[in-house]
Scaffold this motif. Structure first.
Motif, PDB file in Angstrom:
ATOM      1  N   ALA A  70      91.413  52.112  38.583  1.00 58.96           N
ATOM      2  CA  ALA A  70      91.892  50.928  38.916  1.00 58.96           C
ATOM      3  C   ALA A  70      90.926  50.315  40.003  1.00 58.96           C
ATOM      4  CB  ALA A  70      93.415  50.513  39.109  1.00 58.96           C
ATOM      5  N   ARG A  81      89.336  47.670  40.617  1.00 60.80           N
ATOM      6  CA  ARG A  81      89.488  45.951  41.422  1.00 60.80           C
ATOM      7  C   ARG A  81      90.648  46.004  42.340  1.00 60.80           C
ATOM      8  NH1 ARG A  81      87.378  46.360  36.358  1.00 60.80           N
ATOM      9  NH2 ARG A  81      85.768  44.924  35.823  1.00 60.80           N
ATOM     10  N   TRP A  82      91.835  46.741  41.897  1.00 57.59           N
ATOM     11  CA  TRP A  82      92.936  46.964  42.636  1.00 57.59           C
ATOM     12  C   TRP A  82      92.621  47.677  44.070  1.00 57.59           C
ATOM     13  CZ3 TRP A  82      96.773  44.776  44.993  1.00 57.59           C
ATOM     14  CH2 TRP A  82      97.880  45.688  45.433  1.00 57.59           C
ATOM     15  N   ASP A 113      94.257  45.439  35.847  1.00 58.03           N
ATOM     16  CA  ASP A 113      92.987  45.584  36.976  1.00 58.03           C
ATOM     17  C   ASP A 113      92.154  44.748  36.423  1.00 58.03           C
ATOM     18  OD1 ASP A 113      91.708  47.336  39.087  1.00 58.03           O
ATOM     19  OD2 ASP A 113      90.677  47.886  37.669  1.00 58.03           O
ATOM     20  N   VAL A 135      94.398  41.377  38.560  1.00 61.70           N
ATOM     21  CA  VAL A 135      94.084  41.623  40.043  1.00 61.70           C
ATOM     22  C   VAL A 135      92.989  40.688  40.312  1.00 61.70           C
ATOM     23  CG1 VAL A 135      92.841  43.239  41.753  1.00 61.70           C
ATOM     24  CG2 VAL A 135      94.306  44.051  40.018  1.00 61.70           C
TER      25      VAL A 135
END
Length: 240
Positions: A21, A23-24, A211, A215
């Motif tokens: 994940a 981007r998170w 994600d 996000v």
């Protein structure tokens, strides 16, 4: 004779699932990176993914503290593979296994405090180990109303809100500097249909959908809400 370190087997299975994940991870990292000092203690370091994300040459020491021996082995493997800087070290155990005389410029609890039953005691112990001017950072899942089988399956005792984190640090000598939510879009999705919370574990497809699409939207929407809504809550305290 040295006492045996406090060890426990981590019951969750989401560490590998959420590892991608990206981007998170980049989002929350951008909000706490400025608080990283030269000596960092990461409590509940898992498989070392946060250290891989955050550690830089600016950190002279990064101690990954992890109670599950199976996970500390994974961090040791990452160290040998050169995936972590040489300033990183790993130790099996909990904060109670450290010397009370040790001092850190930053202590991190990234998705960890909710796993600790005696969270107030944990916070007080960590606060006592902060150097002057140091920061204690807690990132945790938000809103008890969202507590679901997923939380229970991975060993959560609770979810927090702003009031809960404020109360957690209220009896310490630390000063609360920042308290805010992230991921407002994720919150709306979870509240509407609990897409990630119906089962004991979300699928990789669900995690990637969140994600890749939710996000980035949260990064736009969160500032518009003044970071007052979100699926994750972050508290940052400082020792004056």
């Amino acid at each position: 004779m040295k006492e045996r370190a406090s060890v426990s087997e981590y019951v969750g299975g989401e560490l590998e699932l959420f590892r991608d994940a990206v981007r998170w991870k980049a989002y929350w990292a951008s909000r706490i990176r400025r608080y990283l000092g030269a000596r960092v203690l990461e409590v509940g370091a898992g498989i070392g993914a946060n250290a891989m994300l955050l550690a830089t040459p600016a950190q002279r020491q990064w101690l990954c503290l992890e109670p599950d021996p199976r996970l500390t082995l994974k961090i040791e493997e990452a160290l040998r593979a050169g995936l972590l800087p040489s300033s990183c070290a790993v130790q099996t155990g909990t904060i109670d296994d450290l010397s009370p005389d040790q001092r850190f410029d930053t202590i991190l609890y990234i998705d960890v405090m909710e796993h600790i039953e005696a969270d107030s005691r944990e916070f007080a112990t960590a606060a006592a180990m902060l150097a002057d001017g140091g920061h204690l950072v807690v990132l945790a899942p938000a809103h008890q109303m969202l507590f679901a089988p997923f939380d229970a399956a991975i060993g959560h005792h609770r979810r927090y809100d702003r009031a809960g984190l404020r109360e957690l640090g209220a009896t310490s000598t630390l000063r609360l500097e920042k308290l805010f939510y992230l991921d407002s879009v994720g919150l709306a999705a979870s509240a509407a249909n609990r897409i990630f919370l119906r089962s004991e574990m979300p699928t990789r497809t669900q995690v990637m959908l969140w994600d890749r699409f939710m996000v980035p939207l949260s990064r736009v929407v969160d500032p518009l809400t003044a970071y007052r809504l979100g699926k994750t809550v972050i508290g940052i305290w400082r020792r004056s």
